[in-house]
Design an enzyme around this catalytic site. Structure first.
Site, short mmCIF file in Angstrom:
data_model
loop_
_atom_site.label_atom_id
_atom_site.label_comp_id
_atom_site.label_asym_id
_atom_site.label_seq_id
_atom_site.Cartn_x
_atom_site.Cartn_y
_atom_site.Cartn_z
N GLY A 1 0.74 -1.25 0.00
CA GLY A 1 0.00 0.00 0.00
C GLY A 1 0.76 1.30 0.00
O GLY A 1 0.14 2.36 -0.11
N CYS B 1 -13.75 3.63 -28.75
CA CYS B 1 -15.04 4.24 -29.09
C CYS B 1 -15.82 4.48 -27.82
O CYS B 1 -16.80 3.78 -27.53
CB CYS B 1 -15.79 3.35 -30.05
SG CYS B 1 -14.92 3.22 -31.60
N TYR C 1 -0.10 -1.46 -12.37
CA TYR C 1 -1.53 -1.50 -12.68
C TYR C 1 -1.88 -0.89 -14.05
O TYR C 1 -2.95 -0.30 -14.22
CB TYR C 1 -2.35 -0.83 -11.57
CG TYR C 1 -2.12 -1.45 -10.21
CD1 TYR C 1 -2.54 -2.75 -9.95
CD2 TYR C 1 -1.45 -0.77 -9.20
CE1 TYR C 1 -2.31 -3.34 -8.71
CE2 TYR C 1 -1.20 -1.36 -7.96
CZ TYR C 1 -1.64 -2.64 -7.73
OH TYR C 1 -1.41 -3.22 -6.50
#
Ligand code: LLP
Length: 431
Positions: free
Chosen positions: A247, A360, A390
């Protein structure tokens, strides 16, 4: 510069000592670049801090969900870290890369019977048990296989890390782990104590991601040690391992806060040792599970500009050849990034535009409100910094867009660690 592996020379952006514009020409875009020495440096920062602490046998476990491919498990293994794995896919990749599986920690809130059997067969060292059903299933399957499986129990300490909600996981109402506050965690321990095929090593928590508050891990450690003491009192059983999860936050932009990770680790370890002594227990062996802080600043992404749209009186858009398919983090969390025009990194006349992808979908924004050179146009190279965590691991084939390759830079050399997906790859499983 945001990090020491970023430099501007003659108006061009360099990463890990290499000219990014040349790399974009050589490998095509979109392109993920990773700096091997930076990954190793980050690993060593954890290793040094944990090896010198007063909690014997402590080590870091790389949360491979941050970026998982064969080459990274090799680097992590060489640096002596463990690996947090969350799926048969991550387990398979680690094993294939030759990762020492006794240092693998299998996480997750829904491991199927098939996942459990696969992980045991692959020799995963530790299961981080998340719920009552998993404890029952793991004991049964380990028994069938004649294995005594080491486990940690994931509990929720009831700590709010004050970051964004999508990544806050240590609160009592989390989908992960079992709450200490409600008494259910102690019930889970009671269940584990009845099992013959589980070796109960310790407890685990993960409070959240992008943590900058230096007291978050101290508060978590206090609650966790209190629980270790309670287990000792109720069951006369001393837990050996305390896993405080991952974290630590990283810097994505210049005026963002910072946390001195090694200093915080030393502080947490000293606190754990002192508190354990107060409680009359031996100091547990610590585990930390960094993902982002191992790889984020070791990665950047390169794109090529296709169009620059200036909507008179409204706003400007710079469209590139990637987008939410290779970096969904702005679309998901509103995450901020630092952006450079790699071939025009120094400019005086600028325009502000949203950097958008080719999907799109209007939400396909990589970063809004970016400063670009006024003459930016088709063919220019754009670099988004700090994309090592990530991004690749959350990439998708939305709109049937192939995923970019990963090129690893190392001391002036380079190698392709993940090939660019081809159109044939996209239809490979279509019958
Ligand atoms: N351990 C456990 C059990 C975790 O769930 C996580 C992250 C980590 C360690 C590593 O945390 P880190 O050091 O990377 O903060 N996709 C989100 C992040 C999700 C984090 C999930 N768990 C993002 O892009 O910000």
């Amino acid at each position: 510069m945001l990090y020491d592996n970023i430099a501007v020379k003659d108006g061009r952006l360099f990463f890990a000592g290499s000219d990014t514009v040349k790399l974009a020409e050589k490998y095509g875009t979109p392109l993920y670049l990773m700096d091997e020495q930076k990954i190793r440096q980050n690993c060593r920062a954890y290793r040094t801090a944990l090896e010198s602490c007063a909690c014997p046998g402590s080590y870091a476990v790389y949360a491979s969900k941050a970026c998982s491919f064969a080459g990274i498990y090799k680097i992590i293994a060489e640096e002596g870290l463990g690996a947090d794995v969350v799926s048969p896919g991550e387990i398979f990749t680690a094993k294939k890369a030759g990762f020492p599986m006794e240092r693998a920690y299998f996480q997750g809130n829904n491991k199927t019977d098939g996942d459990i059997a696969f992980a045991i067969d692959c020799g995963v060292g530790y299961f981080v048990c998340d719920n009552f059903e998993e404890i029952d299933a793991l004991d049964r399957i380990a028994g069938e296989k004649g294995v005594k499986q080491k486990i940690l129990l994931r509990v929720t300490p009831g700590i709010d890390p004050h970051t964004y909600d999508e990544v806050s996981t240590g609160k009592v109402d989390s989908k992960f782990g079992i709450a200490i506050e409600t008494g259910q965690a102690l019930e889970a321990v009671r269940l584990i104590m009845q099992k013959n095929n589980l070796v109960f090593e310790g407890i685990h928590c993960h409070v959240g991601s992008m943590v900058f508050d230096s007291d978050v891990f101290l508060r978590a450690a206090d609650v966790m040690l209190g629980f270790v003491a309670e287990v000792k009192k109720v069951f006369d059983y001393q837990l050996k391992t305390l896993d405080l999860g991952g974290g630590y936050g990283v810097k994505y932009y210049q005026d963002q806060g910072e946390i001195d990770i090694p200093a915080n680790i030393r502080q947490v370890a000293a606190h754990v040792a002192a508190r354990s002594e107060d409680l009359g227990m031996p100091a547990p062996s610590l585990r930390l599970e960094p993902g982002r802080s191992i790889v984020a600043d070791a990665g950047i992404t390169l794109y090529t500009v296709g169009s620059v749209k200036k909507i008179t009186g409204y706003k400007n858009y710079v469209s590139v050849d990637g987008g939410m398919t290779d970096n969904p983090r702005y679309a998901l969390y509103g995450s901020r990034y630092t952006v450079y025009t790699a071939n025009k990194a120094v400019f005086s006349d600028g325009i502000t535009a949203d950097l958008v992808g080719r999907c799109c979908e209007s939400g396909d924004i990589i970063q809004p409100g970016v400063k670009f050179p006024a003459d930016i146009g088709r063919g220019d190279t754009v670099a988004v910094l700090t994309t090592g965590a990530y991004n690749y691991s959350m990439a998708s084939n939305y709109n049937r867009i192939p995923r970019p390759p990963i090129v690893i830079l190392n001391r002036g050399g380079e190698r392709i660690a993940v090939k660019r997906e081809t159109l044939e790859d996209l239809v490979m499983n279509d019958l």
